[in-house]
Scaffold this active site. Structure first.
Site, mmCIF file in Angstrom:
data_model
loop_
_atom_site.group_PDB
_atom_site.id
_atom_site.type_symbol
_atom_site.label_atom_id
_atom_site.label_comp_id
_atom_site.label_asym_id
_atom_site.label_seq_id
_atom_site.Cartn_x
_atom_site.Cartn_y
_atom_site.Cartn_z
ATOM 1 N N GLU A 102 46.100 36.891 42.543
ATOM 2 C CA GLU A 102 44.777 37.540 42.369
ATOM 3 C C GLU A 102 43.848 37.053 43.500
ATOM 4 O O GLU A 102 43.939 35.895 43.907
ATOM 5 C CB GLU A 102 44.207 37.084 41.018
ATOM 6 C CG GLU A 102 42.774 37.499 40.747
ATOM 7 C CD GLU A 102 42.161 36.764 39.536
ATOM 8 O OE1 GLU A 102 42.457 35.561 39.319
ATOM 9 O OE2 GLU A 102 41.374 37.399 38.820
ATOM 10 N N ASN A 140 37.593 43.610 40.751
ATOM 11 C CA ASN A 140 38.676 42.658 41.013
ATOM 12 C C ASN A 140 39.959 43.504 40.968
ATOM 13 O O ASN A 140 40.362 43.963 39.892
ATOM 14 C CB ASN A 140 38.651 41.580 39.931
ATOM 15 C CG ASN A 140 39.627 40.456 40.204
ATOM 16 O OD1 ASN A 140 40.582 40.624 40.962
ATOM 17 N ND2 ASN A 140 39.400 39.308 39.583
ATOM 18 N N GLU A 149 32.992 35.842 36.678
ATOM 19 C CA GLU A 149 33.590 37.158 36.998
ATOM 20 C C GLU A 149 32.751 38.313 36.456
ATOM 21 O O GLU A 149 32.687 39.380 37.051
ATOM 22 C CB GLU A 149 35.024 37.235 36.475
ATOM 23 C CG GLU A 149 35.979 36.408 37.307
ATOM 24 C CD GLU A 149 37.415 36.800 37.069
ATOM 25 O OE1 GLU A 149 37.755 37.982 37.205
ATOM 26 O OE2 GLU A 149 38.201 35.894 36.721
#
Ligand code: CDT
Length: 314
Positions: A47, A110, A146
């Site tokens: 990621e 993301n 996030e």
């Protein structure tokens, strides 16, 4: 004829805030070569592969934030990786922070992309389960913001028939949610690719945090077994800007068995030949979803806002 695909989890050690994209892409290409040398046809990177895990900081200046994001994929820094992967005939999954102009505005996601062995962009996934907070939490050395930096993904959980398999993607925290695997499994997925950055202090409660590696592995093994899929899970690992990220990148079979696992917290490649017929076998027997799943008997799903109320006194 056996259907199989040699797959690599290409774990990355820490990336400093000062590291350039050029340095990071050099490391990705070295990992790609190592995977190819071992026969890999598909490589899974982590990621947010291209930078340090910046959601640990509360940044407010948009110009400071923008440097972590890509507005095109491939872009000027990543084209080299795409070219080299195509030259070697290796497909890959790459996670990155995406800045997108759509619906008349700027949006941050993301994101991960799936690229086939001919270098074609097969699909894109935007992370749905965003952990942490949308504002800094007092008393924490390392934040997890996030929800501040990203919007929830708006592409659902698609699957693609590519490279001889039905593939799906998810990102980090998604791997802890049974819905992720089940939504993909109901579409016939055979292999799920996932990158992650998991700090070993992510809940702030030592009783939980001491089990971080176990919970990561438990989630991936359960998802694989209960849905008859291969899961390739790749970490960014090691001590990064003062935060310890777990490693344990792993390849898990539809049996739930771990068939390969990284032993370091640095740049490391682990590979396995993933037999796709094993997924079929489990799906035709114990987890034949069409024959054995009983959604019509599960009852009405009531989403409560709070706990079930206590019994009323007589
Ligand atoms: N990147 C990511 O999603 N990490 C989370 C840990 C942080 S939760 C505050 C994970 O689920 O691994």
């Amino acid at each position: 004829m056996q259907r199989s695909i040699v797959t690599a989890a290409a774990q990355m050690g820490p990336i400093a805030r000062s590291d350039t994209r050029h340095q990071v892409v050099d490391r990705l290409i070295a990992l790609l070569h190592e995977a190819h040398k071992r026969g890999a046809e598909l490589v899974v990177f982590p990621e947010l592969t291209l930078t340090t895990f910046f959601p640990r900081w509360y940044l407010t200046d948009p110009s400071e934030i923008d440097v972590f994001f890509e507005s095109s994929m491939p872009g000027p820094d990543t084209q080299r990786l795409f070219d080299e992967a195509r030259r070697l005939g290796v497909g890959f999954y790459l996670g990155y922070a995406e800045l997108s102009e759509e619906d008349g505005g700027r949006h941050r996601f993301n994101t991960s992309v799936l690229v086939d062995r001919a270098g074609r962009l097969v699909g894109k996934y935007r992370k749905i389960h965003l952990p942490g907070y949308d504002a800094p939490q007092p008393g924490r050395d390392s934040q997890h913001l996030e929800k501040y930096y990203f919007e929830p993904g708006n592409l659902g959980f698609p699957v693609w028939r590519t490279m001889g398999a039905v593939m799906g993607m998810c990102i980090c925290n998604d791997r802890r949610w049974p819905e992720t695997y089940r939504v993909l499994a109901l579409q016939g997925v055979e292999m799920v690719l996932v990158g992650y950055n998991t700090p070993d202090d992510h809940t702030g409660n030592f009783d939980f945090d001491s089990l971080t590696g176990f919970h990561s592995q438990l989630s991936v093994q359960a998802g694989a077994y209960q849905n008859s899929i291969w899961v390739v899970a790749t970490a960014k690992a090691g001590l990064e800007e003062g935060s310890n990220l777990i490693g344990q990148s792993m390849i898990v079979a539809p049996s739930g068995q771990v068939v390969a696992m990284a032993t370091s917290t640095g740049d490391e490649v682990v590979t396995a030949r993933c037999d796709l017929d094993m997924a079929t076998l489990y799906r035709q027997t114990i987890f034949n979803l069409a024959r054995h799943r009983q959604p019509q008997h599960y009852g009405l799903i009531v989403e409560r806002k709070g706990p079930v109320p206590p019994p009323e006194d007589d």
